[in-house]
Write a protein that holds these residues in place. Sequence first.
Motif, PDB file in Angstrom:
ATOM      1  N   ARG A 177      -4.546  -9.462  -0.029  1.00 48.05           N
ATOM      2  CA  ARG A 177      -4.961  -8.163  -0.575  1.00 48.05           C
ATOM      3  C   ARG A 177      -6.167  -7.575   0.159  1.00 48.05           C
ATOM      4  O   ARG A 177      -6.433  -6.381   0.049  1.00 48.05           O
ATOM      5  N   ARG A 178      -6.902  -8.399   0.928  1.00 50.05           N
ATOM      6  CA  ARG A 178      -8.061  -7.897   1.670  1.00 50.05           C
ATOM      7  C   ARG A 178      -7.697  -7.355   3.049  1.00 50.05           C
ATOM      8  O   ARG A 178      -8.529  -6.747   3.724  1.00 50.05           O
ATOM      9  N   ASP A 179      -6.460  -7.570   3.480  1.00 48.40           N
ATOM     10  CA  ASP A 179      -6.058  -7.172   4.833  1.00 48.40           C
ATOM     11  C   ASP A 179      -5.543  -5.729   4.849  1.00 48.40           C
ATOM     12  O   ASP A 179      -4.346  -5.476   5.051  1.00 48.40           O
ATOM     13  N   ILE A 180      -6.430  -4.788   4.654  1.00 46.41           N
ATOM     14  CA  ILE A 180      -6.058  -3.375   4.631  1.00 46.41           C
ATOM     15  C   ILE A 180      -5.500  -2.947   5.986  1.00 46.41           C
ATOM     16  O   ILE A 180      -4.507  -2.212   6.072  1.00 46.41           O
ATOM     17  N   LYS A 181      -6.133  -3.414   7.079  1.00 46.08           N
ATOM     18  CA  LYS A 181      -5.691  -3.019   8.421  1.00 46.08           C
ATOM     19  C   LYS A 181      -4.250  -3.456   8.676  1.00 46.08           C
ATOM     20  O   LYS A 181      -3.463  -2.710   9.278  1.00 46.08           O
ATOM     21  N   GLY A 182      -3.912  -4.660   8.235  1.00 45.26           N
ATOM     22  CA  GLY A 182      -2.548  -5.142   8.426  1.00 45.26           C
ATOM     23  C   GLY A 182      -1.534  -4.291   7.675  1.00 45.26           C
ATOM     24  O   GLY A 182      -0.451  -3.972   8.199  1.00 45.26           O
ATOM     25  N   MET A 183      -1.877  -3.902   6.451  1.00 43.31           N
ATOM     26  CA  MET A 183      -0.969  -3.069   5.659  1.00 43.31           C
ATOM     27  C   MET A 183      -0.783  -1.698   6.292  1.00 43.31           C
ATOM     28  O   MET A 183       0.335  -1.172   6.355  1.00 43.31           O
ATOM     29  N   LEU A 184      -1.885  -1.117   6.765  1.00 42.83           N
ATOM     30  CA  LEU A 184      -1.794   0.194   7.410  1.00 42.83           C
ATOM     31  C   LEU A 184      -0.978   0.109   8.694  1.00 42.83           C
ATOM     32  O   LEU A 184      -0.234   1.041   9.037  1.00 42.83           O
ATOM     33  N   ARG A 185      -1.108  -1.036   9.384  1.00 49.06           N
ATOM     34  CA  ARG A 185      -0.373  -1.199  10.635  1.00 49.06           C
ATOM     35  C   ARG A 185       1.136  -1.162  10.399  1.00 49.06           C
ATOM     36  O   ARG A 185       1.862  -0.467  11.126  1.00 49.06           O
ATOM     37  N   ILE A 186       1.616  -1.883   9.396  1.00 47.19           N
ATOM     38  CA  ILE A 186       3.068  -1.916   9.197  1.00 47.19           C
ATOM     39  C   ILE A 186       3.591  -0.567   8.694  1.00 47.19           C
ATOM     40  O   ILE A 186       4.738  -0.201   8.964  1.00 47.19           O
ATOM     41  N   LEU A 187       2.767   0.188   7.956  1.00 48.16           N
ATOM     42  CA  LEU A 187       3.184   1.536   7.569  1.00 48.16           C
ATOM     43  C   LEU A 187       3.280   2.438   8.800  1.00 48.16           C
ATOM     44  O   LEU A 187       4.217   3.229   8.940  1.00 48.16           O
ATOM     45  N   ASP A 188       2.321   2.304   9.716  1.00 49.21           N
ATOM     46  CA  ASP A 188       2.367   3.085  10.954  1.00 49.21           C
ATOM     47  C   ASP A 188       3.596   2.734  11.787  1.00 49.21           C
ATOM     48  O   ASP A 188       4.089   3.562  12.571  1.00 49.21           O
ATOM     49  N   GLU A 189       4.101   1.509  11.586  1.00 49.31           N
ATOM     50  CA  GLU A 189       5.286   1.070  12.328  1.00 49.31           C
ATOM     51  C   GLU A 189       6.588   1.475  11.630  1.00 49.31           C
ATOM     52  O   GLU A 189       7.676   1.111  12.070  1.00 49.31           O
TER      53      GLU A 189
END
Length: 318
Positions: A191-203
Amino acid sequence: MTDKNNTNSSMVTKENTKFEGRFLHPKHWPLLFAATLLWFISLLPNAVQNVIGRALGRLVAKIIPKRLKTAQQNLALSFPDKSAAEITALAKENFEYTGLAVIDTANAWFWPDWRVKQNMVIEGQEHIDQAKADGNAMLLLGAHFLTLEMAARLFGFLRPAHAIYRPNKNPLMEYLQCRGRTLSNKGLFDRRDIKGMLRILDEGEVLWYAPDHDYGPRRSVFVPFFAVDKACTITATTIFASGNNTKTYPISSFRLPDGRYKFTIRAPLENFPTGDQVQDAAISNKECEQSILEQIPQYMWLHRRFKTRPEGEPSLYK
């Protein structure tokens, strides 16, 4: 539980979730026994599971009456027009579904694909198909329904997604929950990995997100949730919904009387996000309300949803 050499090292996938010999240590035997019992229950017919689950829920209500009281308080705060008798009845039914949630988790984690598909009812699949055709990233705007584990398993058959989770300190429990939640989906993000979540949405991928709990005052605003005018609500929805080519889809899931599971995905929100975090949080809550009203007893009312108050205001819990 993750491959440190992987560039997506914070994401747990089915491939890097493996049973380890250390799980057979005697200190893990109670949990192994519980998991084995749940596996056995998952083999039973739906009707038998229904009886066991409801009985378990009634037992839990007696063992932890404080949680039953929390559910009653949440329901009374949210629906002040309902009588005390109606609130009591809703809370008792809610705990029966809480017991069934244990069964639902067992089914989600242990059922073979054929049985899941045999027991799933999908509404709104055209929105998923359209998102695929358009190449849209999908932010699934969910809520903490008691069928959450099974809902994730179901959705994975339609379009495998990523979800947010809280890692467990117990390595065996971590294995069980990660294995179960990645059976038909792509992976889990801390839940702390905001960058990872944003990355997969960008993909152009799919992220399952449930912003309906009270996560404390940090990065939150106070907006209405049912009849409570100032409910602490996280603002991260705006961040995720602002991703490149991302659309936000409200979702809900419920257990049907015959033991099957209904998953609904509604049309993407228009003009969302608005650019105003407060307005976005209010819209998010309204969408959650709409889903909850479909089946009030099947929402996680035992969570202290209104525990955080604006500075200087008294607790809503007695």
